[in-house]
Design a protein around this motif. Structure first.
Motif, PDB file in Angstrom:
ATOM      1  N   SER A 171      47.815  51.677  25.306  1.00 61.73           N
ATOM      2  CA  SER A 171      47.337  50.839  24.197  1.00 61.73           C
ATOM      3  C   SER A 171      48.282  49.656  24.027  1.00 61.73           C
ATOM      4  N   ALA A 172      49.614  49.881  24.642  1.00 56.59           N
ATOM      5  CA  ALA A 172      50.738  48.577  24.376  1.00 56.59           C
ATOM      6  C   ALA A 172      50.107  47.544  25.240  1.00 56.59           C
ATOM      7  N   VAL A 173      49.799  47.920  26.700  1.00 56.08           N
ATOM      8  CA  VAL A 173      49.600  46.991  27.624  1.00 56.08           C
ATOM      9  C   VAL A 173      48.180  46.380  27.362  1.00 56.08           C
ATOM     10  N   SER A 174      47.288  47.007  26.689  1.00 56.39           N
ATOM     11  CA  SER A 174      45.894  46.584  26.447  1.00 56.39           C
ATOM     12  C   SER A 174      46.011  45.474  25.229  1.00 56.39           C
ATOM     13  N   ARG A 175      46.962  45.701  24.176  1.00 55.44           N
ATOM     14  CA  ARG A 175      47.394  44.520  23.235  1.00 55.44           C
ATOM     15  C   ARG A 175      47.760  43.301  24.063  1.00 55.44           C
ATOM     16  N   GLN A 176      48.683  43.504  24.660  1.00 53.06           N
ATOM     17  CA  GLN A 176      49.187  42.320  25.349  1.00 53.06           C
ATOM     18  C   GLN A 176      48.256  41.576  26.117  1.00 53.06           C
ATOM     19  N   ILE A 177      47.455  42.033  26.982  1.00 52.00           N
ATOM     20  CA  ILE A 177      46.401  41.608  27.576  1.00 52.00           C
ATOM     21  C   ILE A 177      45.414  40.805  26.641  1.00 52.00           C
ATOM     22  N   ARG A 178      44.979  41.418  25.629  1.00 51.02           N
ATOM     23  CA  ARG A 178      44.038  40.837  24.568  1.00 51.02           C
ATOM     24  C   ARG A 178      44.789  39.643  23.978  1.00 51.02           C
ATOM     25  N   ALA A 179      46.073  39.866  23.545  1.00 43.86           N
ATOM     26  CA  ALA A 179      46.734  38.695  23.111  1.00 43.86           C
ATOM     27  C   ALA A 179      46.794  37.529  23.901  1.00 43.86           C
ATOM     28  N   LEU A 180      46.797  37.735  25.236  1.00 40.97           N
ATOM     29  CA  LEU A 180      47.115  36.692  26.405  1.00 40.97           C
ATOM     30  C   LEU A 180      45.592  36.218  26.407  1.00 40.97           C
ATOM     31  N   GLU A 181      44.757  36.530  26.294  1.00 36.56           N
ATOM     32  CA  GLU A 181      43.209  36.298  26.616  1.00 36.56           C
ATOM     33  C   GLU A 181      42.956  35.300  25.388  1.00 36.56           C
ATOM     34  N   GLU A 182      43.480  35.726  24.138  1.00 34.97           N
ATOM     35  CA  GLU A 182      43.487  34.703  22.968  1.00 34.97           C
ATOM     36  C   GLU A 182      44.027  33.709  22.944  1.00 34.97           C
ATOM     37  N   SER A 183      45.243  33.785  23.354  1.00 38.43           N
ATOM     38  CA  SER A 183      46.140  32.620  23.556  1.00 38.43           C
ATOM     39  C   SER A 183      45.645  31.531  24.512  1.00 38.43           C
ATOM     40  N   LEU A 184      44.977  32.006  25.590  1.00 32.99           N
ATOM     41  CA  LEU A 184      44.315  31.009  26.714  1.00 32.99           C
ATOM     42  C   LEU A 184      42.748  30.744  26.142  1.00 32.99           C
ATOM     43  N   THR A 189      40.133  32.617  26.798  1.00 31.24           N
ATOM     44  CA  THR A 189      39.278  33.092  27.898  1.00 31.24           C
ATOM     45  C   THR A 189      39.507  34.295  28.314  1.00 31.24           C
ATOM     46  N   THR A 190      38.303  35.049  28.876  1.00 31.01           N
ATOM     47  CA  THR A 190      38.571  36.240  29.584  1.00 31.01           C
ATOM     48  C   THR A 190      39.241  36.196  30.965  1.00 31.01           C
ATOM     49  N   LEU A 191      39.949  37.000  31.132  1.00 31.71           N
ATOM     50  CA  LEU A 191      40.670  37.397  32.227  1.00 31.71           C
ATOM     51  C   LEU A 191      40.331  38.524  33.105  1.00 31.71           C
ATOM     52  N   PHE A 192      39.712  39.530  32.616  1.00 27.66           N
ATOM     53  CA  PHE A 192      39.227  40.751  33.288  1.00 27.66           C
ATOM     54  C   PHE A 192      37.857  41.175  32.988  1.00 27.66           C
ATOM     55  N   HIS A 193      37.044  41.405  33.980  1.00 30.56           N
ATOM     56  CA  HIS A 193      35.615  42.241  33.553  1.00 30.56           C
ATOM     57  C   HIS A 193      36.077  43.674  33.575  1.00 30.56           C
ATOM     58  N   ARG A 194      35.812  44.381  32.601  1.00 31.94           N
ATOM     59  CA  ARG A 194      35.909  45.715  32.390  1.00 31.94           C
ATOM     60  C   ARG A 194      34.683  46.744  32.757  1.00 31.94           C
ATOM     61  N   HIS A 195      34.615  47.649  33.451  1.00 34.21           N
ATOM     62  CA  HIS A 195      33.825  48.525  33.765  1.00 34.21           C
ATOM     63  C   HIS A 195      34.281  49.898  34.030  1.00 34.21           C
ATOM     64  N   GLY A 228      40.958  34.394  35.686  1.00 32.16           N
ATOM     65  CA  GLY A 228      41.985  35.715  35.827  1.00 32.16           C
ATOM     66  C   GLY A 228      42.712  35.447  37.407  1.00 32.16           C
ATOM     67  N   GLU A 229      41.803  34.982  38.310  1.00 25.58           N
ATOM     68  CA  GLU A 229      42.084  34.970  39.654  1.00 25.58           C
ATOM     69  C   GLU A 229      43.107  33.524  39.744  1.00 25.58           C
ATOM     70  N   LEU A 230      43.011  32.546  39.033  1.00 29.03           N
ATOM     71  CA  LEU A 230      43.670  31.523  39.010  1.00 29.03           C
ATOM     72  C   LEU A 230      45.005  31.967  38.424  1.00 29.03           C
ATOM     73  N   LEU A 231      45.160  32.749  37.500  1.00 25.81           N
ATOM     74  CA  LEU A 231      46.480  33.021  36.670  1.00 25.81           C
ATOM     75  C   LEU A 231      47.081  33.846  37.556  1.00 25.81           C
ATOM     76  N   PHE A 232      46.471  35.119  38.262  1.00 20.71           N
ATOM     77  CA  PHE A 232      46.917  35.809  39.272  1.00 20.71           C
ATOM     78  C   PHE A 232      47.773  34.957  40.386  1.00 20.71           C
ATOM     79  N   ASP A 233      46.953  34.210  40.772  1.00 23.25           N
ATOM     80  CA  ASP A 233      47.635  33.208  41.925  1.00 23.25           C
ATOM     81  C   ASP A 233      48.804  32.651  41.417  1.00 23.25           C
ATOM     82  N   ALA A 234      48.931  32.198  40.311  1.00 21.26           N
ATOM     83  CA  ALA A 234      50.140  31.592  39.520  1.00 21.26           C
ATOM     84  C   ALA A 234      51.263  32.622  39.505  1.00 21.26           C
TER      85      ALA A 234
END
Length: 303
Positions: free
Chosen positions: A30-43, A45-51, A61-67
């Motif tokens: 849950s802590a990891v999920s909150r941080q990812i949502r907060a990062l997406e909100e600050s940017l 954009t959506t960084l992950f497709h969830r399935h 997300g690929e661009l950010l992961f390269d960085a």
């Protein structure tokens, strides 16, 4: 961007799972999920497709992961450099030297260095261009002249001369020249005077070319000159450091040689405490001392 959020994003992208990333980071899912949502909100954009099978990076997300991957590699390198001065020799060492010295003298000796320091990684950059050590284009250099750049620690390693060499097979077939004039009956192999090289070698070639030598072969590096000599194509102008490893090659016209070429090892002042630099410096120095002793012993036995 918040580095903590980027660090967590990188772990999630690398693992492809919130749970696995949480285990690596010692955080709850849950802590990891909150941080990812907060990062997406600050940017925004959506960084992950969830399935059901996990998480897949979006294009953003690929661009950010390269960085973040590049940042992680640089941090790992920095950590290695910091630890390097205190612990065992490991990590990357960027070495620059000339094509001839690197391919003909240094590279054949590197197995001994790796045997002693198996966790060392060497990036060997062979070129005639002098790289900028203070600007960290390389960590350590071996050059055929004293470096002029400031803030460098430098050590003179040895002296080299350019001399004439041929194989014993070639000389048996074509005869041994006794004078410079005799070279007219042979093919001269040399490094093209139009390419970057030590001045002493170019000057010797120019002197030789004042004699009538109709058959010539020019190459743009000493490795090519050596291979042509070993293929019995003629008499080559080569640095004397190559001969120890090729006993089939004979010194021709021993009184003819270039002026001396000093060989220097140099590295930035800021790397004075580096264990990797010290290990490489000491290894090269020991190899040169061993070579000198061997050559002196062979010369004495030949008397």
């Amino acid at each position: 961007m918040d580095w903590d959020k980027l660090r967590i994003f990188h772990a999630v992208a690398d693992a492809g799972s919130l749970t696995h990333a949480g285990d690596t980071l010692h955080l709850s899912q849950s802590a990891v999920s909150r941080q990812i949502r907060a990062l997406e909100e600050s940017l925004n954009t959506t960084l992950f497709h969830r399935h059901a099978r996990g998480l897949i990076l979006t294009e953003q997300g690929e661009l950010l992961f390269d960085a973040t991957s590049a940042m992680t590699r640089r941090l790992d390198t920095a950590e290695a450099r910091i630890r390097d001065s205190e612990e065992e020799v490991f990590g990357e060492l960027r070495v620059t030297t000339t094509t001839g010295f690197g391919s003909l003298w240094l590279a054949p000796r590197l197995p001994k260095l790796y045997e002693k320091y198996p966790e060392l990684s060497i990036d060997l950059m062979l070129e005639e261009r002098v790289l900028d050590l203070p600007m960290r284009e390389a960590d350590v250099a071996i050059r055929m002249k004293e470096p002029s750049q400031a803030d460098l620690i430098r050590r003179r390693l040895m002296t080299v001369h350019m001399r004439l060499y041929a194989t014993e097979d070639y000389l048996e077939r074509r005869g041994v020249p006794k004078t410079m004039a005799d070279l007219s009956g042979h093919r001269l192999i040399y490094m093209n005077t139009g390419v970057t090289q030590v001045i002493a070698g170019a000057n010797l070639v120019r002197e030789l070319l004042t004699y009538d030598i109709p058959s010539r072969l020019t190459v743009n590096n000493y490795f090519g000159v050596l291979q042509a000599v070993r293929s019995n194509l003629g008499i080559g102008v080569l640095p004397d450091y190559v001969i120890e490893d090729f006993p089939e090659i004979t010194h021709v016209l021993p009184d003819i040689e270039s002026s001396e070429v000093p060989v220097f090892l140099a590295y930035p002042e800021e790397l004075r405490q580096s264990r990797r630099i010290a290990a490489f410096r000491d290894f090269v120095t020991e190899e040169i001392i061993t070579q000198r002793k061997k050559m002196k012993a062979e010369a004495k036995s030949a008397e």
